[in-house]
Design a protein around this motif. Structure first.
Motif, PDB file in Angstrom:
ATOM      1  N   ARG A  62      54.237  49.104  35.835  1.00 37.89           N
ATOM      2  CA  ARG A  62      55.108  47.936  35.971  1.00 37.89           C
ATOM      3  C   ARG A  62      54.448  46.713  35.321  1.00 37.89           C
ATOM      4  O   ARG A  62      53.261  46.434  35.519  1.00 37.89           O
ATOM      5  CB  ARG A  62      55.408  47.659  37.437  1.00 37.89           C
ATOM      6  N   ALA A  63      55.253  45.992  34.528  1.00 38.57           N
ATOM      7  CA  ALA A  63      54.774  44.817  33.808  1.00 38.57           C
ATOM      8  C   ALA A  63      55.969  43.926  33.500  1.00 38.57           C
ATOM      9  O   ALA A  63      57.118  44.369  33.584  1.00 38.57           O
ATOM     10  CB  ALA A  63      54.058  45.234  32.521  1.00 38.57           C
ATOM     11  N   ILE A  76      54.778  34.723  27.089  1.00 41.06           N
ATOM     12  CA  ILE A  76      54.184  34.713  28.433  1.00 41.06           C
ATOM     13  C   ILE A  76      54.131  36.134  28.991  1.00 41.06           C
ATOM     14  O   ILE A  76      53.120  36.568  29.551  1.00 41.06           O
ATOM     15  CB  ILE A  76      54.983  33.787  29.368  1.00 41.06           C
ATOM     16  N   GLY A  77      55.231  36.875  28.823  1.00 46.20           N
ATOM     17  CA  GLY A  77      55.279  38.245  29.315  1.00 46.20           C
ATOM     18  C   GLY A  77      54.241  39.138  28.658  1.00 46.20           C
ATOM     19  O   GLY A  77      53.587  39.950  29.334  1.00 46.20           O
ATOM     20  N   GLU A  78      54.066  39.004  27.338  1.00 45.64           N
ATOM     21  CA  GLU A  78      53.087  39.844  26.642  1.00 45.64           C
ATOM     22  C   GLU A  78      51.665  39.461  27.021  1.00 45.64           C
ATOM     23  O   GLU A  78      50.780  40.328  27.094  1.00 45.64           O
ATOM     24  CB  GLU A  78      53.290  39.744  25.128  1.00 45.64           C
ATOM     25  N   PHE A  79      51.419  38.177  27.266  1.00 39.76           N
ATOM     26  CA  PHE A  79      50.077  37.759  27.675  1.00 39.76           C
ATOM     27  C   PHE A  79      49.724  38.346  29.044  1.00 39.76           C
ATOM     28  O   PHE A  79      48.601  38.829  29.267  1.00 39.76           O
ATOM     29  CB  PHE A  79      49.995  36.234  27.724  1.00 39.76           C
ATOM     30  N   PRO A  82      49.034  43.139  29.821  1.00 41.47           N
ATOM     31  CA  PRO A  82      47.890  44.045  29.998  1.00 41.47           C
ATOM     32  C   PRO A  82      47.225  43.914  31.360  1.00 41.47           C
ATOM     33  O   PRO A  82      46.698  44.894  31.892  1.00 41.47           O
ATOM     34  CB  PRO A  82      46.944  43.640  28.862  1.00 41.47           C
ATOM     35  N   PHE A  83      47.264  42.707  31.926  1.00 38.87           N
ATOM     36  CA  PHE A  83      46.650  42.508  33.241  1.00 38.87           C
ATOM     37  C   PHE A  83      47.505  43.150  34.337  1.00 38.87           C
ATOM     38  O   PHE A  83      46.984  43.727  35.294  1.00 38.87           O
ATOM     39  CB  PHE A  83      46.451  41.012  33.496  1.00 38.87           C
ATOM     40  N   SER A  84      48.828  43.075  34.179  1.00 31.93           N
ATOM     41  CA  SER A  84      49.710  43.770  35.124  1.00 31.93           C
ATOM     42  C   SER A  84      49.520  45.276  35.014  1.00 31.93           C
ATOM     43  O   SER A  84      49.498  45.989  36.032  1.00 31.93           O
ATOM     44  CB  SER A  84      51.170  43.409  34.835  1.00 31.93           C
ATOM     45  N   ASN A  88      48.221  47.748  38.098  1.00 28.66           N
ATOM     46  CA  ASN A  88      49.000  48.873  38.600  1.00 28.66           C
ATOM     47  C   ASN A  88      48.381  50.224  38.250  1.00 28.66           C
ATOM     48  O   ASN A  88      48.596  51.206  38.969  1.00 28.66           O
ATOM     49  CB  ASN A  88      50.434  48.764  38.089  1.00 28.66           C
ATOM     50  N   LEU A  89      47.598  50.272  37.176  1.00 30.79           N
ATOM     51  CA  LEU A  89      46.828  51.485  36.879  1.00 30.79           C
ATOM     52  C   LEU A  89      45.867  51.790  38.026  1.00 30.79           C
ATOM     53  O   LEU A  89      45.679  52.954  38.411  1.00 30.79           O
ATOM     54  CB  LEU A  89      46.051  51.302  35.572  1.00 30.79           C
ATOM     55  N   ARG A  90      45.275  50.761  38.604  1.00 35.63           N
ATOM     56  CA  ARG A  90      44.305  50.938  39.690  1.00 35.63           C
ATOM     57  C   ARG A  90      44.961  51.413  40.979  1.00 35.63           C
ATOM     58  O   ARG A  90      44.278  51.838  41.912  1.00 35.63           O
ATOM     59  CB  ARG A  90      43.538  49.634  39.901  1.00 35.63           C
TER      60      ARG A  90
END
Length: 395
Positions: A62-63, A76-79, A82-84, A88-90
């Motif tokens: 989810r991002a 803003i969404g693309e910035f 990767p952090f989102s 969620n990967l974690r």
């Protein structure tokens, strides 16, 4: 090898990048590698979802939404993306997975943080596949100046490059852009040609015989119709070739300019032009089987080199190419040297009409076009070659 492939486009999207990454993923699996594709998804109602696509493990994370929205919201969404994805990967079952290599795909330029985190956790190499050089092409096109937004994007771009151990660009002409990047030891820069997998065999929803182009030699353009393509010259070409009742033009796809171009063709009364909406990528080979010449258009303001994905699909289907592209593009010399079509670089509709006339007339006189196109596709643009090259660089 256990490989993570990170991108922001993949089926069910129908972009050329999505098709390329699908074909690359299938080939990784075919060659015996364990591949996980990590993708952002704005539609998930939970942090993650795992699915299987032809033996490829696909992890959707989810991002924020980044497609079909305004430039500010998209940036803003693309910035944040990767952090989102990392967050969620974690939460996913792959949180503790270790990788033998990390591969990621640009566009977009914003995947550096997640690629860097996976590399660091696994102590492995990273391979960045670059298919366009942003923000430089946007400046070339006049879409952006060199003010604050440009400096922001350049900082993001430089960070992404700094994470990579290997960068694969799509043409030799792009190597010079990265000379400074190669100065620190341990970095490797190479040409990674574009690729396609084996063509699909799905029936096409477009029947040329049922359109006004029936019985004509059909010039087909299939793909994005946006600012970067500079497609107005193709309508100017159609105007100049209106007197040839044996020739027609078929435009298939979507993009920011698609509706405007279709309306313009109607306003000009071009009965030799047909527009159709985007079709599924698996239908493309059946579409091309009904056509005779593929069309490539790139705005002449581009200063970087680009071999569009549609050029590969034309070659694979045995269609010679009519190209109107930017001066100095490596694609021009490739078309000329391999004798697979005609190319102009002067943005002149008259020059393009002359080239189109020569190519249409040469189809009957030179039956070797299809064989040369298919041979070029097999030699340079195979997914098998691309995977072997990426694995060799990571190993």
């Amino acid at each position: 090898m256990r490989i993570a492939l990170i991108a922001d486009t993949f089926p069910p999207l129908r972009t050329s990048g999505a098709v390329q990454l699908r074909d690359l993923s299938r080939e990784f699996v075919r060659q015996g590698h364990a591949l996980t594709v990590m993708l952002p998804s704005a539609d998930l109602d939970r942090p993650w979802m795992i699915e299987d696509l032809d033996g490829v493990e696909v992890l959707r994370l989810r991002a924020p939404k980044t497609k079909d929205i305004g430039y500010v919201r998209r940036t803003i969404g693309e910035f944040v993306m990767p952090f989102s994805m990392l967050k969620n990967l974690r939460k996913s079952p792959l949180a503790q997975e270790r990788w033998d290599g990390v591969v990621w795909y640009a566009p977009t330029i914003f995947l550096g943080p997640i690629a860097g985190a996976l590399k660091k956790a696994s102590g492995c190499k990273g391979y960045l596949i670059i298919r366009d050089i942003f923000p430089e092409w946007a400046v070339d096109m006049g879409l952006m100046g060199r003010g604050l937004p440009y400096r922001f994007f350049k900082a993001v771009e430089r960070y992404q490059y700094s994470v990579a151990d290997v960068i694969g660009v799509q043409t030799p002409g792009n190597l010079t852009y990265f000379r400074k990047w190669t100065q620190p030891p341990g970095r490797r820069l190479e040409v990674l040609q574009n690729w396609l997998g084996a063509p699909a065999n799905a029936p096409c929803s477009i029947a040329v015989k049922d359109t006004p182009l029936a019985g004509r030699k059909v010039f087909v353009y299939a793909g994005n119709m946006g600012v970067a393509q500079g497609m107005d010259i193709l309508l100017d070409l159609a105007v100049r070739m209106r007197a040839r009742e044996d020739v027609g033009f078929l435009f298939v796809g979507r993009g920011s300019d698609a509706r405007r171009l279709a309306a313009d063709a109607q306003a000009r009364g071009l009965d030799n032009v047909v527009f159709r909406d985007e079709i599924h990528p698996d239908e493309i080979p059946s579409l091309y089987a009904q056509c005779h010449i593929g069309v490539v258009a790139l705005d002449r303001r581009h200063k970087t080199h680009n071999i569009p994905g549609k050029f590969l699909t034309y070659m694979q289907s045995g269609l010679p190419v009519l190209a109107s592209i930017n001066p100095g593009n490596d694609l021009a010399s490739l078309i000329d040297q391999e004798r697979v079509g005609r190319v102009t670089t002067d943005a002149s509709a008259d020059s393009l009409a002359q080239a189109a006339t020569e190519l249409a007339d040469a189809l009957d006189a030179n039956p070797g076009f299809a064989a040369r196109c298919k041979a070029l596709s097999a030699r340079l643009f195979s997914a098998e070659t691309a995977v072997r090259q990426v694995v060799m660089a990571l190993d």
